[in-house]
Scaffold this active site. Structure first.
Site, PDB file in Angstrom:
ATOM      1  N   HIS A 108       0.837  -1.197   0.000  1.00 30.38           N
ATOM      2  CA  HIS A 108       0.000   0.000   0.000  1.00 30.38           C
ATOM      3  C   HIS A 108       0.877   1.254   0.000  1.00 30.38           C
ATOM      4  O   HIS A 108       2.073   1.190   0.291  1.00 30.38           O
ATOM      5  CB  HIS A 108      -0.917   0.025   1.221  1.00 30.38           C
ATOM      6  CG  HIS A 108      -1.758  -1.202   1.360  1.00 30.38           C
ATOM      7  ND1 HIS A 108      -2.290  -1.623   2.566  1.00 30.38           N
ATOM      8  CD2 HIS A 108      -2.146  -2.123   0.440  1.00 30.38           C
ATOM      9  CE1 HIS A 108      -2.968  -2.743   2.380  1.00 30.38           C
ATOM     10  NE2 HIS A 108      -2.899  -3.058   1.105  1.00 30.38           N
ATOM     11  N   HIS A 171     -10.337 -13.657   6.080  1.00 31.04           N
ATOM     12  CA  HIS A 171      -9.547 -13.227   4.930  1.00 31.04           C
ATOM     13  C   HIS A 171      -9.787 -14.185   3.787  1.00 31.04           C
ATOM     14  O   HIS A 171      -9.728 -15.399   3.959  1.00 31.04           O
ATOM     15  CB  HIS A 171      -8.052 -13.192   5.280  1.00 31.04           C
ATOM     16  CG  HIS A 171      -7.227 -12.486   4.248  1.00 31.04           C
ATOM     17  ND1 HIS A 171      -6.845 -13.093   3.065  1.00 31.04           N
ATOM     18  CD2 HIS A 171      -6.723 -11.224   4.211  1.00 31.04           C
ATOM     19  CE1 HIS A 171      -6.135 -12.239   2.347  1.00 31.04           C
ATOM     20  NE2 HIS A 171      -6.045 -11.098   3.009  1.00 31.04           N
TER      21      HIS A 171
END
Length: 374
Positions: A108, A171
């Protein structure tokens, strides 16, 4: 007749109106209200670690301590978790200038100083060093049996005592978040992350599976090269309120919360539907489309063949990844996008792709139900 309700959208609730005829229901995780404050839950977890001594009994005076915590794309309440942890470290003889907080970015973007201040809290930001993970400043510490080169952010490798914070949630290919994921992909190199995530198309790489999940197994094998001395993980609800916490051993404490989440956060639906209106969960889960698309995977199994999903996601940062944007806009029809995704994912180990899973690679759990994350 109309039914009215609201769903998380960014930092607000979006009102939704649906006809009552044919309405199958509103499906939310089970909530167990403890009656305790966030701070009380954290202190209890630190006082009662899982398979470990308390952190203040483990750390030695003067050691160089690194605390790894999540970036702004995760609903991890670092500002609540850090102060009691720092207090215990100080009492054990570790001063603030021996402590560094590393923000786990994975691939990110780096966070601004203002965002760092908001994530860790004003008082913590002014007390200790807070830095972004740098995926280019890494040290290779080993290679896993699956061929993943384990390259970890240098300050993390050089720490005398390593603590990882995180939140545990479902997840879509690592089974659960939290635990060792703070290190891989959290503070790893791009090469490590891409090689590890290439296992996402293998059997077992699905939501809520952890025992034979190739992605999770590769992560934890890789992390053993440096080890984690202590973790503090939490489960939060849709309002980011802490509902459970665990500290201690980086495997056992994580498993404790994973079992807790599966018991309370999984929803069993006995009949598939024609239309599903799905919220990604609001901020930060819908900060961009790359994060928000995880809700598609979580909920696709409840749809009938040719069913329709309406995804509510604000996405103020757009696609969130240039590679993901190229993939998602690469074809005029879903099948063409799907084909392109599969080709790139299979050759991931040698390409610089994003860790995205195609909407048409979603795997249903056998039977007439699907586990749906919160």
């Amino acid at each position: 007749m109309i039914r009215e309700f609201s769903l998380p959208y960014g930092k607000r609730q979006l009102p939704v109106k649906l006809p009552l005829a044919g309405f199958a229901g509103e499906f939310l995780p089970i909530r167990h209200v403890s009656g305790k404050s966030d701070e009380e839950i954290i202190e209890h977890a630190l006082d009662n670690p899982v398979a470990s001594k308390r952190v203040e009994e483990l750390v030695k005076p003067g050691q160089k301590v690194v605390i790894v915590t999540s970036d702004m794309t995760r609903p991890c309440p670092s500002d609540v978790m850090l102060p009691p942890l720092l207090t215990r470290l100080n009492k054990a003889g570790v001063p603030d200038d021996h402590i560094t907080i590393v923000i786990a970015l994975g691939l990110h973007r780096k966070m601004t100083d203002e965002e760092l201040r908001r994530i860790v809290g004003e008082s913590v930001f002014n007390r200790v060093k807070v830095i972004n993970h740098d995926a280019d400043d890494v040290v290779q510490v080993g290679v896993t049996s699956r061929g993943t080169p384990v390259e970890i952010f240098r300050p993390v490798v050089e720490a005398d005592f390593l603590i990882c914070l995180g939140n545990v949630e479902f997840h879509y290919f690592a089974g659960f978040s939290g635990g060792a994921k703070a290190i891989i992909p959290g503070v790893a190199s791009a090469k490590t992350i891409r090689q590890n995530h290439s296992h996402m198309i293998e059997d077992g790489a699905v939501t809520a599976n952890i025992k034979n999940n190739p992605v999770r197994l590769d992560i934890e094998e890789g992390v053993k090269f440096i080890g984690i001395d202590f973790i503090l993980n939490v489960i939060v609800d849709e309002n980011h309120k802490i509902v459970a916490a665990a500290s201690g051993d980086w495997i056992q404490a994580h498993r404790f919360l994973s079992r807790r989440l599966e018991e309370t956060g999984a929803i069993y639906i006995d009949k598939k539907v024609d239309i599903a209106v799905v919220s990604a969960g609001g901020f930060p889960k819908d900060i961009n489309l790359y994060q928000a698309q995880k809700a598609i995977d979580n909920c696709a199994g409840i749809l009938k063949k040719d069913g329709i999903m309406i995804l509510l996601a604000e996405c103020p940062e757009g696609y969130g990844s240039e590679t993901f944007r190229q993939w998602i806009t690469s074809g005029k029809k879903p099948r063409r996008i799907d084909t392109g995704h599969k080709k790139q994912i299979r050759s991931w180990g040698t390409q610089s792709g994003s860790n995205s899973k195609s909407c048409h690679e979603i795997q249903d759990i056998p039977g007439n139900f699907r586990k749906v994350s919160e």
